[in-house]
Design an enzyme around this catalytic site. Sequence first.
Site, PDB file in Angstrom:
ATOM      1  N   GLY A  85       0.822  -1.212   0.000  1.00 26.16           N
ATOM      2  CA  GLY A  85       0.000   0.000   0.000  1.00 26.16           C
ATOM      3  C   GLY A  85       0.856   1.263   0.000  1.00 26.16           C
ATOM      4  N   ASP A 108      -6.193   3.315   7.462  1.00 27.46           N
ATOM      5  CA  ASP A 108      -5.361   2.215   7.974  1.00 27.46           C
ATOM      6  C   ASP A 108      -5.541   2.070   9.477  1.00 27.46           C
ATOM      7  N   THR A 119     -10.706  -9.287   9.545  1.00 26.31           N
ATOM      8  CA  THR A 119     -10.266  -8.214   8.637  1.00 26.31           C
ATOM      9  C   THR A 119     -10.464  -8.595   7.175  1.00 26.31           C
ATOM     10  N   THR A 175      -4.575 -12.356  -4.128  1.00 24.51           N
ATOM     11  CA  THR A 175      -3.248 -12.983  -4.135  1.00 24.51           C
ATOM     12  C   THR A 175      -3.259 -14.291  -4.918  1.00 24.51           C
ATOM     13  N   ASP A 176      -2.078 -14.698  -5.391  1.00 28.42           N
ATOM     14  CA  ASP A 176      -1.977 -15.996  -6.088  1.00 28.42           C
ATOM     15  C   ASP A 176      -2.257 -17.162  -5.134  1.00 28.42           C
ATOM     16  N   GLU A 177      -2.195 -16.891  -3.806  1.00 26.78           N
ATOM     17  CA  GLU A 177      -2.403 -17.981  -2.847  1.00 26.78           C
ATOM     18  C   GLU A 177      -3.829 -18.524  -2.887  1.00 26.78           C
ATOM     19  N   TYR A 204      -4.893 -17.953   5.976  1.00 32.42           N
ATOM     20  CA  TYR A 204      -4.713 -16.687   5.241  1.00 32.42           C
ATOM     21  C   TYR A 204      -5.321 -16.802   3.846  1.00 32.42           C
ATOM     22  N   ALA A 244      -7.434 -18.886   2.636  1.00 34.59           N
ATOM     23  CA  ALA A 244      -8.889 -19.104   2.644  1.00 34.59           C
ATOM     24  C   ALA A 244      -9.628 -17.792   2.878  1.00 34.59           C
ATOM     25  N   LYS A 264      -8.524 -14.802   2.092  1.00 32.27           N
ATOM     26  CA  LYS A 264      -8.380 -13.984   0.872  1.00 32.27           C
ATOM     27  C   LYS A 264      -9.295 -14.513  -0.239  1.00 32.27           C
ATOM     28  N   ASN A 304       4.089 -13.236  -4.955  1.00 38.83           N
ATOM     29  CA  ASN A 304       4.885 -12.817  -3.792  1.00 38.83           C
ATOM     30  C   ASN A 304       5.678 -11.557  -4.129  1.00 38.83           C
ATOM     31  N   ASN A 305       5.369 -10.457  -3.431  1.00 35.48           N
ATOM     32  CA  ASN A 305       6.071  -9.206  -3.718  1.00 35.48           C
ATOM     33  C   ASN A 305       7.324  -9.061  -2.862  1.00 35.48           C
ATOM     34  N   LYS A 364       8.283 -11.634   6.627  1.00 32.86           N
ATOM     35  CA  LYS A 364       8.174 -12.314   5.322  1.00 32.86           C
ATOM     36  C   LYS A 364       9.562 -12.784   4.893  1.00 32.86           C
ATOM     37  N   PRO A 385       3.115 -26.142   8.398  1.00 33.24           N
ATOM     38  CA  PRO A 385       2.027 -27.101   8.108  1.00 33.24           C
ATOM     39  C   PRO A 385       1.278 -26.696   6.829  1.00 33.24           C
TER      40      PRO A 385
HETATM   41  P1  NAD Z   1       1.072  -5.610   5.064  1.00 29.89           P
HETATM   42  O1  NAD Z   1       0.823  -6.629   6.115  1.00 29.89           O
HETATM   43  O2  NAD Z   1       2.448  -5.058   4.891  1.00 29.89           O
HETATM   44  O3  NAD Z   1       0.103  -4.340   5.280  1.00 29.89           O
HETATM   45  C1  NAD Z   1      -1.249  -4.487   5.585  1.00 29.89           C
HETATM   46  C2  NAD Z   1      -1.797  -3.113   5.967  1.00 29.89           C
HETATM   47  O4  NAD Z   1      -3.192  -3.252   6.272  1.00 29.89           O
HETATM   48  C3  NAD Z   1      -1.123  -2.505   7.206  1.00 29.89           C
HETATM   49  O5  NAD Z   1      -0.866  -1.140   6.984  1.00 29.89           O
HETATM   50  C4  NAD Z   1      -2.177  -2.693   8.297  1.00 29.89           C
HETATM   51  O6  NAD Z   1      -2.094  -1.722   9.340  1.00 29.89           O
HETATM   52  C5  NAD Z   1      -3.462  -2.568   7.506  1.00 29.89           C
HETATM   53  N1  NAD Z   1      -4.599  -3.237   8.158  1.00 29.89           N
HETATM   54  C6  NAD Z   1      -4.638  -4.495   8.662  1.00 29.89           C
HETATM   55  N2  NAD Z   1      -5.855  -4.745   9.197  1.00 29.89           N
HETATM   56  C7  NAD Z   1      -6.603  -3.636   8.983  1.00 29.89           C
HETATM   57  C8  NAD Z   1      -7.952  -3.294   9.283  1.00 29.89           C
HETATM   58  N3  NAD Z   1      -8.763  -4.162   9.909  1.00 29.89           N
HETATM   59  N4  NAD Z   1      -8.399  -2.083   8.909  1.00 29.89           N
HETATM   60  C9  NAD Z   1      -7.584  -1.183   8.285  1.00 29.89           C
HETATM   61  N5  NAD Z   1      -6.289  -1.452   7.996  1.00 29.89           N
HETATM   62  C10 NAD Z   1      -5.816  -2.670   8.333  1.00 29.89           C
HETATM   63  O7  NAD Z   1       0.526  -6.250   3.726  1.00 29.89           O
HETATM   64  P2  NAD Z   1       1.081  -6.189   2.222  1.00 29.89           P
HETATM   65  O8  NAD Z   1       2.108  -7.222   2.058  1.00 29.89           O
HETATM   66  O9  NAD Z   1       1.353  -4.787   1.887  1.00 29.89           O
HETATM   67  O10 NAD Z   1      -0.216  -6.675   1.437  1.00 29.89           O
HETATM   68  C11 NAD Z   1      -1.198  -5.743   0.995  1.00 29.89           C
HETATM   69  C12 NAD Z   1      -2.289  -6.479   0.262  1.00 29.89           C
HETATM   70  O11 NAD Z   1      -1.731  -7.190  -0.839  1.00 29.89           O
HETATM   71  C13 NAD Z   1      -3.008  -7.530   1.118  1.00 29.89           C
HETATM   72  O12 NAD Z   1      -4.365  -7.526   0.780  1.00 29.89           O
HETATM   73  C14 NAD Z   1      -2.356  -8.845   0.704  1.00 29.89           C
HETATM   74  O13 NAD Z   1      -3.226  -9.933   0.882  1.00 29.89           O
HETATM   75  C15 NAD Z   1      -2.087  -8.577  -0.776  1.00 29.89           C
HETATM   76  N6  NAD Z   1      -0.964  -9.311  -1.348  1.00 29.89           N
HETATM   77  C16 NAD Z   1       0.272  -9.311  -0.755  1.00 29.89           C
HETATM   78  C17 NAD Z   1       1.336  -9.969  -1.380  1.00 29.89           C
HETATM   79  C18 NAD Z   1       2.728  -9.953  -0.774  1.00 29.89           C
HETATM   80  O14 NAD Z   1       3.622 -10.611  -1.310  1.00 29.89           O
HETATM   81  N7  NAD Z   1       2.987  -9.197   0.267  1.00 29.89           N
HETATM   82  C19 NAD Z   1       1.131 -10.635  -2.585  1.00 29.89           C
HETATM   83  C20 NAD Z   1      -0.143 -10.609  -3.165  1.00 29.89           C
HETATM   84  C21 NAD Z   1      -1.180  -9.934  -2.545  1.00 29.89           C
HETATM   85  P1  TYD Z   2       6.478 -15.827   2.773  1.00 32.53           P
HETATM   86  O1  TYD Z   2       7.304 -14.610   2.522  1.00 32.53           O
HETATM   87  O2  TYD Z   2       5.941 -16.063   4.135  1.00 32.53           O
HETATM   88  O3  TYD Z   2       5.330 -15.799   1.686  1.00 32.53           O
HETATM   89  P2  TYD Z   2       4.195 -16.928   1.324  1.00 32.53           P
HETATM   90  O4  TYD Z   2       4.194 -17.966   2.359  1.00 32.53           O
HETATM   91  O5  TYD Z   2       2.992 -16.102   1.386  1.00 32.53           O
HETATM   92  O6  TYD Z   2       4.567 -17.423  -0.025  1.00 32.53           O
HETATM   93  O7  TYD Z   2       7.328 -17.115   2.367  1.00 32.53           O
HETATM   94  C1  TYD Z   2       7.873 -17.260   1.080  1.00 32.53           C
HETATM   95  C2  TYD Z   2       8.425 -18.664   0.991  1.00 32.53           C
HETATM   96  O8  TYD Z   2       9.509 -18.808   1.919  1.00 32.53           O
HETATM   97  C3  TYD Z   2       7.412 -19.725   1.350  1.00 32.53           C
HETATM   98  O9  TYD Z   2       7.620 -20.883   0.526  1.00 32.53           O
HETATM   99  C4  TYD Z   2       7.743 -20.062   2.787  1.00 32.53           C
HETATM  100  C5  TYD Z   2       9.239 -19.880   2.845  1.00 32.53           C
HETATM  101  N1  TYD Z   2       9.773 -19.452   4.161  1.00 32.53           N
HETATM  102  C6  TYD Z   2      10.811 -20.159   4.743  1.00 32.53           C
HETATM  103  O10 TYD Z   2      11.333 -21.148   4.175  1.00 32.53           O
HETATM  104  N2  TYD Z   2      11.270 -19.748   5.957  1.00 32.53           N
HETATM  105  C7  TYD Z   2      10.718 -18.696   6.611  1.00 32.53           C
HETATM  106  O11 TYD Z   2      11.183 -18.380   7.749  1.00 32.53           O
HETATM  107  C8  TYD Z   2       9.660 -17.959   5.991  1.00 32.53           C
HETATM  108  C9  TYD Z   2       9.027 -16.775   6.671  1.00 32.53           C
HETATM  109  C10 TYD Z   2       9.210 -18.378   4.761  1.00 32.53           C
END
Ligand code: NAD
Ligand code: TYD
Length: 346
Positions: free
Chosen positions: A19, A39, A106, A130-132, A155, A157, A159, A184-185, A194, A279
């Site tokens: 964001g 937020d 949330t 998300t791709d998940e 998570y 489920a 999404k 995954n970003n 992450k 798991p």
């Molecule tokens: P993040 O965890 O870094 O940030 C989430 C933000 O949402 C935080 O600022 C948090 O304060 C806010 N938030 C949480 N609960 C809230 C609520 N109830 N009301 C208002 N604000 C709330 O997450 P991110 O990695 O930036 O992901 C952002 C979005 O992108 C999410 O919807 C996530 O599912 C999606 N997404 C993330 C990835 C990734 O790799 N990180 C990949 C694909 C999609």
């Molecule tokens: P993560 O960043 O948690 O993203 P996601 O599970 O949503 O894909 O993890 C990326 C990959 O790395 C995933 O296959 C799980 C693995 N991973 C580890 O091997 N060790 C760790 O401590 C973490 C956090 C993730």
Amino acid sequence: MTQHPVQNLLITGGCGFIGSNFVRYWLTEHPHSRVVVYDKLTYAGRKENLADLWDDARLQLVVGDIGDQALVRGTCQQQSIDLIVNFAAETHVDQSILGPLVFTDTNVRGTHVLLEVARELGIRLHHISTDEVYGHIRDDHQSVEADALAPRSPYAASKAAADQLVQAYAITYNLPVTITRGANNVGPYQYPEKAVPLFSTNAILGEAIPIYGDGLQMRDYAHVYDHCTGIETVLLRGEIGEVYNVGTGREMTNLEMVDIVLASLGKSHDLIRHVTDRPGHDRRYSMNVDKLKTLGWQPKYDPKEAVAEAAKWYAEHRAWWEPIRSGAFREYYEKQYAERLAGTAQ
Ligand code: NAD
Ligand code: TYD
């Protein structure tokens, strides 16, 4: 191709990783827009992610929960919002295994409340999925947008439920919605629970790097910049009611990812520890991104460059992550890793 008018945006979750990158990108590219960040500032939401922008008159912050219907409605009315972009979520799979209920509150109920407000006020909603949601993908397939959703973690489920509620509102109420499903970003300001920021900051500190299981799980590590341009493309030119995958379309194993992190930081492989797996760990995510490319979008970064650049950002921005790692993060880290890492020293 239609160009949608987008002027006043409500960006939920705008203080989080993706964001905040999106807010900065959007205000740079669209100087006449206004952005209201909405937020809750959970542990993952940090005002300092936008420290350079709070003095900008085009940006405002409302601290609140997306589940608070009156506050969301009032904010949209007062600020003449014409588009809600929903990034707000609980986002970490491991946290969803430790404490899943807040993910439903949330990600499912919160998104539902946003849909209700959008329906009441006749506002377009773009949802960040998300791709998940596709679940584990077999080796000979890449997920396309029409595939059935098969989430496997709390998570994923939550999404998937949100994604389907958004689609249901388009069908039932003709609500103008769009959805992007991101890979995954990686990049600046990702909370260090992450994998890429965790491995990078551990490596910088000379701490063990915990790889779950054999490390051969595959992910498409996409630069957050390309996710932002993908979302922008859909906001401006996406077909209303449609879903678009956003990623590089190329995946690597976690062992390959950690190799790039270590090489980029000049650190040793001796830090790697194989620990008890997560798991239900999905072995492979892989998405076909051709549909988004038909709108004229192309990713700028290859996944290897994306991971290498991200690791370097953490090396150059210790002042951002050191306070996080010494706070509540430590308690989570102990719970998640102490037992896993015990006895794995080389
Ligand atoms: P993040 O965890 O870094 O940030 C989430 C933000 O949402 C935080 O600022 C948090 O304060 C806010 N938030 C949480 N609960 C809230 C609520 N109830 N009301 C208002 N604000 C709330 O997450 P991110 O990695 O930036 O992901 C952002 C979005 O992108 C999410 O919807 C996530 O599912 C999606 N997404 C993330 C990835 C990734 O790799 N990180 C990949 C694909 C999609
Ligand atoms: P993560 O960043 O948690 O993203 P996601 O599970 O949503 O894909 O993890 C990326 C990959 O790395 C995933 O296959 C799980 C693995 N991973 C580890 O091997 N060790 C760790 O401590 C973490 C956090 C993730």
